[in-house]
Each structure stands twice: as C-alpha cells, then as structure tokens.
Design a protein around this motif. Structure first.
Motif, PDB file in Angstrom:
ATOM      1  N   ARG A  96      50.952  45.335  31.527  1.00  0.00           N
ATOM      2  CA  ARG A  96      51.622  44.055  31.319  1.00  0.00           C
ATOM      3  C   ARG A  96      53.054  44.367  30.902  1.00  0.00           C
ATOM      4  NH1 ARG A  96      47.632  42.851  33.544  1.00  0.00           N
ATOM      5  NH2 ARG A  96      46.064  41.290  32.962  1.00  0.00           N
ATOM      6  N   SER A 142      41.662  45.026  43.809  1.00  0.00           N
ATOM      7  CA  SER A 142      42.038  43.810  43.078  1.00  0.00           C
ATOM      8  C   SER A 142      42.803  42.890  44.022  1.00  0.00           C
ATOM      9  CB  SER A 142      42.960  44.205  41.917  1.00  0.00           C
ATOM     10  OG  SER A 142      43.541  43.085  41.315  1.00  0.00           O
ATOM     11  N   TYR A 187      40.614  36.972  38.825  1.00  0.00           N
ATOM     12  CA  TYR A 187      40.523  37.091  37.367  1.00  0.00           C
ATOM     13  C   TYR A 187      39.055  37.051  36.943  1.00  0.00           C
ATOM     14  CZ  TYR A 187      45.503  36.052  37.498  1.00  0.00           C
ATOM     15  OH  TYR A 187      46.839  36.085  37.765  1.00  0.00           O
ATOM     16  N   ARG A 189      36.424  37.712  33.542  1.00  0.00           N
ATOM     17  CA  ARG A 189      36.466  37.777  32.073  1.00  0.00           C
ATOM     18  C   ARG A 189      35.922  39.122  31.560  1.00  0.00           C
ATOM     19  NH1 ARG A 189      32.988  33.687  30.272  1.00  0.00           N
ATOM     20  NH2 ARG A 189      33.692  32.562  32.097  1.00  0.00           N
ATOM     21  N   SER A 193      42.771  42.986  30.007  1.00  0.00           N
ATOM     22  CA  SER A 193      44.161  42.819  29.556  1.00  0.00           C
ATOM     23  C   SER A 193      44.344  43.391  28.149  1.00  0.00           C
ATOM     24  CB  SER A 193      44.622  41.360  29.647  1.00  0.00           C
ATOM     25  OG  SER A 193      43.926  40.547  28.742  1.00  0.00           O
ATOM     26  N   GLU A 207      44.516  39.205  25.072  1.00  0.00           N
ATOM     27  CA  GLU A 207      43.752  38.651  26.193  1.00  0.00           C
ATOM     28  C   GLU A 207      44.599  37.592  26.897  1.00  0.00           C
ATOM     29  OE1 GLU A 207      40.355  36.054  25.498  1.00  0.00           O
ATOM     30  OE2 GLU A 207      39.154  37.355  26.797  1.00  0.00           O
ATOM     31  N   ASP A 208      44.816  37.746  28.203  1.00  0.00           N
ATOM     32  CA  ASP A 208      45.577  36.748  28.971  1.00  0.00           C
ATOM     33  C   ASP A 208      44.776  35.458  29.103  1.00  0.00           C
ATOM     34  OD1 ASP A 208      47.369  38.736  29.526  1.00  0.00           O
ATOM     35  OD2 ASP A 208      46.577  39.134  31.527  1.00  0.00           O
ATOM     36  N   GLU A 210      44.679  33.743  31.808  1.00  0.00           N
ATOM     37  CA  GLU A 210      44.033  33.787  33.143  1.00  0.00           C
ATOM     38  C   GLU A 210      42.704  34.544  33.062  1.00  0.00           C
ATOM     39  OE1 GLU A 210      47.124  34.894  32.656  1.00  0.00           O
ATOM     40  OE2 GLU A 210      48.501  34.023  34.132  1.00  0.00           O
ATOM     41  N   ILE A 211      42.707  35.650  32.303  1.00  0.00           N
ATOM     42  CA  ILE A 211      41.473  36.450  32.178  1.00  0.00           C
ATOM     43  C   ILE A 211      40.436  35.665  31.375  1.00  0.00           C
ATOM     44  CG2 ILE A 211      40.495  38.548  31.138  1.00  0.00           C
ATOM     45  CD1 ILE A 211      42.059  39.174  33.667  1.00  0.00           C
ATOM     46  N   GLY A 214      38.772  33.333  33.504  1.00  0.00           N
ATOM     47  CA  GLY A 214      38.290  33.933  34.759  1.00  0.00           C
ATOM     48  C   GLY A 214      36.792  33.793  34.960  1.00  0.00           C
ATOM     49  N   GLY A 238      35.889  35.882  42.815  1.00  0.00           N
ATOM     50  CA  GLY A 238      36.694  35.203  41.802  1.00  0.00           C
ATOM     51  C   GLY A 238      36.556  33.708  42.009  1.00  0.00           C
ATOM     52  N   GLU A 242      43.940  32.166  42.467  1.00  0.00           N
ATOM     53  CA  GLU A 242      44.297  33.477  43.034  1.00  0.00           C
ATOM     54  C   GLU A 242      43.483  33.797  44.294  1.00  0.00           C
ATOM     55  OE1 GLU A 242      42.554  33.090  40.261  1.00  0.00           O
ATOM     56  OE2 GLU A 242      40.923  34.529  40.152  1.00  0.00           O
TER      57      GLU A 242
END
Ligand SMILES: NC(=O)c1ccc[n+]([C@@H]2O[C@H](COP(=O)([O-])OP(=O)(O)OC[C@H]3O[C@@H](n4cnc5c(N)ncnc54)[C@H](OP(=O)(O)O)[C@@H]3O)[C@@H](O)[C@H]2O)c1
Length: 274
Positions: A96, A142, A187, A189, A193, A207-208, A210-211, A214, A238, A242
C-alpha cells in the motif's frame, strides 16, 4: 475427485490458503501445508485433521524466498505423500504505497515472494509431475494481475508477471497432462492488507474498507475448488465492482483507465494518498 489426492498449498497459514485447505480436506484430499509460520500452520492442520477421517495432513514450513531450501522441501513432500498431484502457489504479499514513496528494496521483496518464489517452487515440482504423467499447478494471481490499481504498482507488476508465466507454461506442458490454473480473486476478506508492505518495507498494518467489505473467504475457497473441478484454466472469484472491471477492461479498456485515474485523483484531492 480429490479423494486421497496430494495437494500442496503455500500460504496455507491464513486467509485464502487456509480456507482452501479446509475445503480440500472436506473433499478428502491429503494436504501439505506451507508458509513461514509453523504455529499457525499447526492450527490449520488441526482443523483439517478434524474434517478428514484420519491424520492425513502434513505441516511443511518454508520461506518461499529461500530458493536453496526448496529442493529439500520437495523431497520431504514426496517422501511423505509419494507424489504431488497438485501445487497451489498461493503465498503472497501486497503493498500500500504510491510509486514515488516505494523503495526499490520493497519492490524487490514483493517480487521475491510473489514472482521468484512461485517460479522456483513450480520448477522444483514440475519434473516429478512430468515423470508421474500428470499434475495440476495453480497460482493465486489477482484482479491486480489483469488491471492497474493505485498504490499497488509492485503488486500489480508481480501479479501480471505470474499471469504471463503460467499462461506461457500452460502452452509448454499441456501435452504432458499437466493442468495449469490461474486464480483471479477480487477483494476477499483476509488479513492481506494488514500484512501489506508500506513503501519503506514496514508493515502497513491496517484493514482496507474494500477488503473488509470483500467476499467471505470460505465462499471464495468453495468457488475456487468448484472451478478446479470444472477444469477451468482461469477462475475469477469475488463479488464487488472490481469483478465488472474485468470485462470492462476487455471491451472498454480506455474507459477503465479513466475510471481508475479519476479514483486516484479523488484520493489526491482528499489528501488520502499513501
Ligand atoms: N485477499 C484478497 O483480497 C486477495 C485478492 C487477490 C489476490 N490475493 C492473493 O491471495 C493469496 C493469499 O492472500 P490472502 O489474502 O490469503 O492473504 P494472507 O492472509 O496475508 O496470506 C498470505 C499467506 O502467504 C504466506 N507468506 C507470505 N510470505 C511468505 C513467504 N516469504 N514464504 C512463504 N509463505 C509466505 C503467509 O504466511 P506466513 O506469513 O506465515 O509466511 C500467509 O499464509 C496471495 O497471493 C494474494 O496476493 C488475495
């Protein structure tokens, strides 16, 4: 289909790797569980053993970047299971940080884990699969292996590299009954991140959103194993926007570039850059 099959999962100590281990255990596979953290692997093994009807799983700790140790790991795996039916190259690390704020040493660390480690282990396992006349090699790439995502220049480069490597390898080994699968999670979980690297190589530790929002990791593992059963060469998994980005990239690539750049500009305006 996987009953008594020897399935070797790297990055099995947490997240997607752990969830895959549990899903394969439920399908009757015998698992080789690898990562650096032996204690965490023992916990995963205990969960798998509780699902399997016998003590049919092995903890094989390893640092994927320690290339010199990999031949010995492969020997130990074969001595235990007799053969390796499937290798899932799932260990990975992300970042990141913007390009300007990322040290070269951090880029090199990401490539050692996400690229060279996977290639080295694959090369060490492949001759045995050719000799036994069958095998299945998979890699957890990914969405970042298909699309450029801000603050992940090194990770995107690494995951794009693995898509290219395994697509090319497929052309070489398909006639030898070796299957190749690339996995494209959006994303999911997991602690990914929190385990990410900041630009200077220190732990990002957060923790993002988005995650956090997710897909559930067990659900993700079910989709992946179903994809293996259907012999899909590429498995996308997913639930968020995304996943739409995959087809937008294919059919409207310029539009997607604009969306991604706008997202970055918005973050820059809000002073939300890393
Ligand atoms: N979660 C997502 O949203 C997402 C999306 C796309 C792709 N992915 C990919 O999915 C894979 C699994 O990630 P995750 O989300 O499950 O994250 P995670 O929970 O952080 O899992 C990463 C795994 O890799 C292992 N690992 C890291 N460095 C290693 C090394 N040098 N040698 C051996 N093992 C190492 C870790 O164990 P130790 O630290 O104990 O070694 C851990 O088991 C990664 O390749 C990641 O890039 C994840």
């Amino acid at each position: 289909m996987f009953n008594r099959q020897i399935v070797w999962i790297t990055g099995a100590s947490s997240g997607i790797g752990e969830a895959l281990a549990l899903e394969f255990a439920a399908q009757g596979a015998r698992l080789i569980l690898s990562a650096r953290g032996e204690d965490a692997l023992q916990l995963v093994k205990a969960k798998c053993d509780a699902i399997s009807d016998n003590d049919s799983n092995l903890v094989l700790p390893m640092d994927i970047t320690d290339e010199a140790s990999l031949a010995n790991r492969v020997e130990l795996a074969k001595a235990w299971g007799g053969r390796i039916d499937m290798l899932i190259n799932n260990a990975g690390i992300t970042q990141r940080s913007s390009c300007l704020n990322t040290d070269m040493a951090t880029y090199r660390t990401i490539f050692e884990v996400d690229v060279f480690g996977q290639i080295a282990l694959t090369k060490a396992v492949l001759p045995g699969m050719i000799e036994q006349g069958s095998g299945h090699l998979a890699v957890t790439s990914s969405i970042s292996g298909k699309i450029g995502v801000p603050f992940r220049t090194g990770y995107c480069a690494a995951k794009h590299a693995m898509m290219g490597f395994f697509d090319a390898l497929r052309t070489e080994v398909d006639h030898q009954n070796i299957k190749i699968t690339t996995i494209i999670p959006g994303y999911i979980r997991t602690p990914i991140s929190a385990n990410a690297l900041s630009g200077d190589g220190s732990a990002y530790g957060r923790e993002d959103t988005e995650i956090r929002g997710g897909m559930d990791v067990s659900e993700c593992a079910k989709v992946i194993v179903k994809g293996f059963k259907s012999r899909k060469p590429e498995i996308s998994v997913g639930k968020g926007f995304e996943m739409n980005a995959l087809w937008i990239k294919r059919y409207f690539p310029n539009w997607l570039l604009k969306i991604a750049a706008r997202q970055y500009a918005k973050m820059a305006k809000n002073n939300d850059l890393i």
